[in-house]
Design an enzyme around this catalytic site. Structure first.
Site, PDB file in Angstrom:
ATOM      1  N   ASP A   1       4.335   0.591  12.051  1.00 32.78           N
ATOM      2  CA  ASP A   1       3.116  -0.021  11.498  1.00 32.78           C
ATOM      3  C   ASP A   1       2.947  -1.465  11.922  1.00 32.78           C
ATOM      4  O   ASP A   1       1.928  -2.088  11.597  1.00 32.78           O
ATOM      5  CB  ASP A   1       3.114   0.064   9.970  1.00 32.78           C
ATOM      6  CG  ASP A   1       3.000   1.505   9.492  1.00 32.78           C
ATOM      7  OD1 ASP A   1       3.288   1.758   8.318  1.00 32.78           O
ATOM      8  OD2 ASP A   1       2.656   2.371  10.316  1.00 32.78           O
TER       9      ASP A   1
ATOM     10  N   LYS B   1       0.845  -1.206   0.000  1.00 33.53           N
ATOM     11  CA  LYS B   1       0.000   0.000   0.000  1.00 33.53           C
ATOM     12  C   LYS B   1       0.878   1.252   0.000  1.00 33.53           C
ATOM     13  O   LYS B   1       0.641   2.184  -0.774  1.00 33.53           O
ATOM     14  CB  LYS B   1      -0.870   0.017   1.250  1.00 33.53           C
ATOM     15  CG  LYS B   1      -1.536   1.357   1.544  1.00 33.53           C
ATOM     16  CD  LYS B   1      -2.445   1.315   2.757  1.00 33.53           C
ATOM     17  CE  LYS B   1      -1.700   1.570   4.033  1.00 33.53           C
ATOM     18  NZ  LYS B   1      -1.447   2.999   4.325  1.00 33.53           N
ATOM     19  N   ASN B   2       1.900   1.252   0.841  1.00 35.09           N
ATOM     20  CA  ASN B   2       2.697   2.469   1.007  1.00 35.09           C
ATOM     21  C   ASN B   2       3.723   2.681  -0.090  1.00 35.09           C
ATOM     22  O   ASN B   2       4.453   3.667  -0.079  1.00 35.09           O
ATOM     23  CB  ASN B   2       3.334   2.485   2.397  1.00 35.09           C
ATOM     24  CG  ASN B   2       2.270   2.598   3.478  1.00 35.09           C
ATOM     25  OD1 ASN B   2       1.112   2.886   3.174  1.00 35.09           O
ATOM     26  ND2 ASN B   2       2.648   2.349   4.709  1.00 35.09           N
TER      27      ASN B   2
ATOM     28  N   ARG C   1      -8.710  -0.579   4.296  1.00 33.90           N
ATOM     29  CA  ARG C   1      -7.832   0.478   3.733  1.00 33.90           C
ATOM     30  C   ARG C   1      -6.441  -0.056   3.489  1.00 33.90           C
ATOM     31  O   ARG C   1      -5.733   0.394   2.606  1.00 33.90           O
ATOM     32  CB  ARG C   1      -7.747   1.664   4.709  1.00 33.90           C
ATOM     33  CG  ARG C   1      -8.997   2.503   4.790  1.00 33.90           C
ATOM     34  CD  ARG C   1      -8.714   3.806   5.499  1.00 33.90           C
ATOM     35  NE  ARG C   1      -7.526   4.443   4.916  1.00 33.90           N
ATOM     36  CZ  ARG C   1      -6.793   5.345   5.571  1.00 33.90           C
ATOM     37  NH1 ARG C   1      -7.093   5.684   6.801  1.00 33.90           N
ATOM     38  NH2 ARG C   1      -5.743   5.889   5.001  1.00 33.90           N
TER      39      ARG C   1
ATOM     40  N   ARG D   1      -1.333  14.831  12.486  1.00 28.96           N
ATOM     41  CA  ARG D   1      -0.315  14.344  11.530  1.00 28.96           C
ATOM     42  C   ARG D   1       0.120  15.577  10.734  1.00 28.96           C
ATOM     43  O   ARG D   1      -0.382  15.872   9.675  1.00 28.96           O
ATOM     44  CB  ARG D   1      -0.917  13.277  10.622  1.00 28.96           C
ATOM     45  CG  ARG D   1      -1.487  12.049  11.334  1.00 28.96           C
ATOM     46  CD  ARG D   1      -0.501  10.941  11.587  1.00 28.96           C
ATOM     47  NE  ARG D   1       0.121  10.385  10.404  1.00 28.96           N
ATOM     48  CZ  ARG D   1      -0.390   9.383   9.676  1.00 28.96           C
ATOM     49  NH1 ARG D   1      -1.556   8.892   9.989  1.00 28.96           N
ATOM     50  NH2 ARG D   1       0.255   8.901   8.621  1.00 28.96           N
TER      51      ARG D   1
ATOM     52  N   CYS E   1      -5.629  11.768  12.420  1.00 23.02           N
ATOM     53  CA  CYS E   1      -6.087  10.372  12.314  1.00 23.02           C
ATOM     54  C   CYS E   1      -6.423   9.916  13.733  1.00 23.02           C
ATOM     55  O   CYS E   1      -6.406  10.693  14.675  1.00 23.02           O
ATOM     56  CB  CYS E   1      -5.004   9.502  11.698  1.00 23.02           C
ATOM     57  SG  CYS E   1      -3.577   9.364  12.752  1.00 23.02           S
TER      58      CYS E   1
HETATM   59  C1  EPZ Z   1       3.964   6.938   6.250  1.00 27.59           C
HETATM   60  O1  EPZ Z   1       3.144   7.965   6.775  1.00 27.59           O
HETATM   61  C2  EPZ Z   1       3.074   5.712   6.165  1.00 27.59           C
HETATM   62  N1  EPZ Z   1       1.961   5.976   5.267  1.00 27.59           N
HETATM   63  C3  EPZ Z   1       2.545   5.353   7.557  1.00 27.59           C
HETATM   64  O2  EPZ Z   1       1.813   4.139   7.421  1.00 27.59           O
HETATM   65  C4  EPZ Z   1       3.735   5.110   8.482  1.00 27.59           C
HETATM   66  O3  EPZ Z   1       3.255   4.871   9.790  1.00 27.59           O
HETATM   67  C5  EPZ Z   1       4.657   6.334   8.480  1.00 27.59           C
HETATM   68  O4  EPZ Z   1       5.059   6.661   7.140  1.00 27.59           O
HETATM   69  C6  EPZ Z   1       5.909   6.099   9.305  1.00 27.59           C
HETATM   70  O5  EPZ Z   1       6.619   5.015   8.776  1.00 27.59           O
HETATM   71  C7  EPZ Z   1       2.171   5.908   3.938  1.00 27.59           C
HETATM   72  O6  EPZ Z   1       3.265   5.655   3.464  1.00 27.59           O
HETATM   73  C8  EPZ Z   1       0.963   6.162   3.065  1.00 27.59           C
HETATM   74  P1  EPZ Z   1       5.906  10.310   8.322  1.00 27.59           P
HETATM   75  P2  EPZ Z   1       3.668   9.491   6.774  1.00 27.59           P
HETATM   76  O7  EPZ Z   1       5.840  11.595   7.588  1.00 27.59           O
HETATM   77  O8  EPZ Z   1       4.515   9.744   5.583  1.00 27.59           O
HETATM   78  C9  EPZ Z   1       6.149  13.541  11.812  1.00 27.59           C
HETATM   79  C10 EPZ Z   1      -0.026   2.695   7.651  1.00 27.59           C
HETATM   80  O9  EPZ Z   1      -0.542   2.153   8.640  1.00 27.59           O
HETATM   81  N2  EPZ Z   1       5.968  14.546  10.759  1.00 27.59           N
HETATM   82  O10 EPZ Z   1       7.049   9.402   8.057  1.00 27.59           O
HETATM   83  O11 EPZ Z   1       2.501  10.367   6.978  1.00 27.59           O
HETATM   84  C11 EPZ Z   1       4.921  12.666  12.012  1.00 27.59           C
HETATM   85  O12 EPZ Z   1       3.985  13.279  12.855  1.00 27.59           O
HETATM   86  C12 EPZ Z   1       0.407   4.145   7.723  1.00 27.59           C
HETATM   87  O13 EPZ Z   1       0.203   2.123   6.565  1.00 27.59           O
HETATM   88  C13 EPZ Z   1       6.007  15.896  11.087  1.00 27.59           C
HETATM   89  O14 EPZ Z   1       6.152  16.256  12.249  1.00 27.59           O
HETATM   90  O15 EPZ Z   1       4.559   9.514   8.088  1.00 27.59           O
HETATM   91  C14 EPZ Z   1       5.528  11.415  12.616  1.00 27.59           C
HETATM   92  O16 EPZ Z   1       5.753  11.648  13.997  1.00 27.59           O
HETATM   93  C15 EPZ Z   1       0.088   4.777   9.071  1.00 27.59           C
HETATM   94  N3  EPZ Z   1       5.853  16.816  10.093  1.00 27.59           N
HETATM   95  C16 EPZ Z   1       6.896  11.309  11.912  1.00 27.59           C
HETATM   96  O17 EPZ Z   1       7.166  12.627  11.411  1.00 27.59           O
HETATM   97  C17 EPZ Z   1       5.700  16.448   8.780  1.00 27.59           C
HETATM   98  O18 EPZ Z   1       5.596  17.329   7.912  1.00 27.59           O
HETATM   99  C18 EPZ Z   1       6.917  10.329  10.751  1.00 27.59           C
HETATM  100  O19 EPZ Z   1       5.821  10.615   9.905  1.00 27.59           O
HETATM  101  C19 EPZ Z   1       5.667  15.070   8.464  1.00 27.59           C
HETATM  102  C20 EPZ Z   1       5.817  14.132   9.462  1.00 27.59           C
END
Ligand code: EPZ
Length: 419
Positions: A307, A22-23, A399, A122, A117
């Site tokens: 995850d 998915k990701n 999803r 997020r 979420c």
């Molecule tokens: C991706 O989400 C995945 N989703 C998530 O999987 C996964 O949990 C996450 O990466 C971490 O590995 C997809 O790929 C579609 P991040 P993403 O930006 O990109 C903070 C699932 O279950 N952050 O890596 O949204 C954030 O709050 C889903 O398949 C900021 O602060 O995650 C978090 O603490 C859930 N500011 C950390 O960084 C930003 O602008 C990592 O988030 C962006 C992120």
């Protein structure tokens, strides 16, 4: 609303297949915006998220067709509306991935801010600051990001935290920026690695793939790519490995890339689970009587994935002793604790550390899904519980998992989708 009914304590045996990631497919679908022609993406999981992303591309003028062989045919040659509406973006945060490619192709974009979420805010501040570093002018108007960037300039970017989404978004703009862009503290997840590889096939010039420092030499034009096959879903694979450890006798999880699961394999071995690694599959031999407790922390790739945190928590309820899980990516990703405790688990939370008392004899109950991975954890616990468990709100799991009940049934689980 659909719910799952699970009759627990059935031993799991046999071979279970894993779908495309998915990701990985979601950023690849966003990258199709840069591929001004037709693109066939194979090994696409049948998920509501893939459908949401296809609706978004169609909303912009793209053409998307889901084929019967788990592939999708995309054509974005006539895509002409760099606009992502709130009603689509609010249902799936990954819709925000279209921002970077829209700016790269059109020099402008209007994309709704994503919602939060189940486990809290997020933010997207890293996405926006990274794009601004490339010369994009950004304003927030009525819940929308309004971006203008006709002449992108390469830049030195440093993300305060590793972010998968921000890395993907900024990358897809940087590939057409003038000059060199360096992204420090970039994500190195396999899904980002595949995105980089496909962008390079399109004519981009990205180096450092798989590391936390990506160097992008901007190019003036991109070529057309016609075929891509999505990498296997390491999170779905890890979910099945953990389910087999909890309820299995002998289960082989097939069509995977074992090296994407190194950290999970290490933890399974630490929990005294017998793991046999083959070229494209992993076999779990388990009798749930001798699972050992573990103390783990989630971290960015190649560390233990956030995850799989909920799923691991369900397994640790069966271990011979007390375990801990420290969640370092999303400090509040614990909505599954209350639901797991309804099944007889005894899990407490202290400062983003879950303390899991093991040796539990779980008993079926009515529980509720709160997000994709929490739902998977409830399924794992229900498979190990005496009696019947009813899991409501399974739209969450649809999803992120492609026909999970059918796959688990092939290895002996008694799990039924009901209306
Ligand atoms: C991706 O989400 C995945 N989703 C998530 O999987 C996964 O949990 C996450 O990466 C971490 O590995 C997809 O790929 C579609 P991040 P993403 O930006 O990109 C903070 C699932 O279950 N952050 O890596 O949204 C954030 O709050 C889903 O398949 C900021 O602060 O995650 C978090 O603490 C859930 N500011 C950390 O960084 C930003 O602008 C990592 O988030 C962006 C992120």
């Amino acid at each position: 609303m659909d719910y799952f009914e699970i009759n627990g304590l059935k031993k799991l045996n046999g071979i279970i297949n894993v779908s495309g990631a998915k990701n990985a497919v979601l950023p690849l679908m966003a990258a199709a915006i840069l591929n001004k022609g037709s693109l066939k993406i194979s090994n696409v999981p049948q998920l509501s998220d893939s459908i949401t992303m296809s609706r978004l591309l169609e909303e912009m003028g793209g053409k998307v067709k889901f084929n019967s062989d788990n592939s999708i045919s995309l054509d974005t040659s006539e895509l002409n509306k760099p606009f992502a509406p709130y009603d689509l973006v609010k249902t799936m945060r990954a819709s925000f991935y279209v921002l970077g490619p829209l700016i790269a192709r059109f020099g402008e974009a209007k994309v709704s801010l994503p919602g939060g979420c189940a486990w809290g805010p997020r933010p997207v501040d890293f996405h926006l600051s990274g794009l601004e570093a490339l010369g994009v002018k950004i304003s927030i108007e009525n819940g929308y990001v309004v971006a203008n960037g006709k002449n992108l300039i390469g830049s030195e970017i440093h993300f305060p935290k590793i972010s998968v989404g921000a890395t993907g978004n900024v990358l897809m703009a940087a590939i057409v920026a003038k000059g060199t862009t360096t992204i420090n503290n970039a994500a190195s997840e396999p899904e980002i690695q595949q995105l980089c590889e496909i962008l390079n096939q399109m004519g981009a010039n990205i180096s450092g793939i798989g590391s936390n420092t990506l160097v992008i030499e901007g190019v003036d034009n991109l070529d057309l790519v016609s075929n891509v096959s999505v990498i296997p879903d390491r999170i779905e694979a890890g979910t099945f490995l953990i389910a087999a450890a909890a309820s299995g006798e002998e289960v082989e999880v097939v069509n995977i890339i074992p090296t994407h699961l190194d950290s999970v394999i290490d933890c399974l071995k630490e929990a005294n689970i017998n793991v046999i690694i083959k070229k494209n599959s992993i076999i779990i031999k388990s009798s749930k009587n001798d699972i050992l407790p573990t103390n783990i922390e989630t971290s960015e790739y190649p560390g233990f994935p956030t995850d799989l945190q909920a799923q691991w928590m369900a397994l640790m309820c069966l271990a011979k002793g007390t375990s801990t899980i420290k969640e370092n990516i999303y400090f509040d990703r614990f909505t599954h604790i209350m639901e797991l405790n309804r099944l007889g688990c005894n899990i407490k939370l202290e400062d983003s550390v879950a303390i899991i008392e093991g040796d539990k004899s779980l008993v079926g109950a009515d529980v509720m899904s709160t997000d994709i991975r929490a739902s998977a954890a409830l399924i794992i616990a229900a498979l190990s519980a005496k009696g019947v468990t009813k899991i409501s709100r399974v739209y969450h799991i649809d999803r992120g998992y492609d026909k999970i009940e059918e796959k688990l049934t092939t290895i002996g689980a008694e799990i039924f989708r009901k209306k």
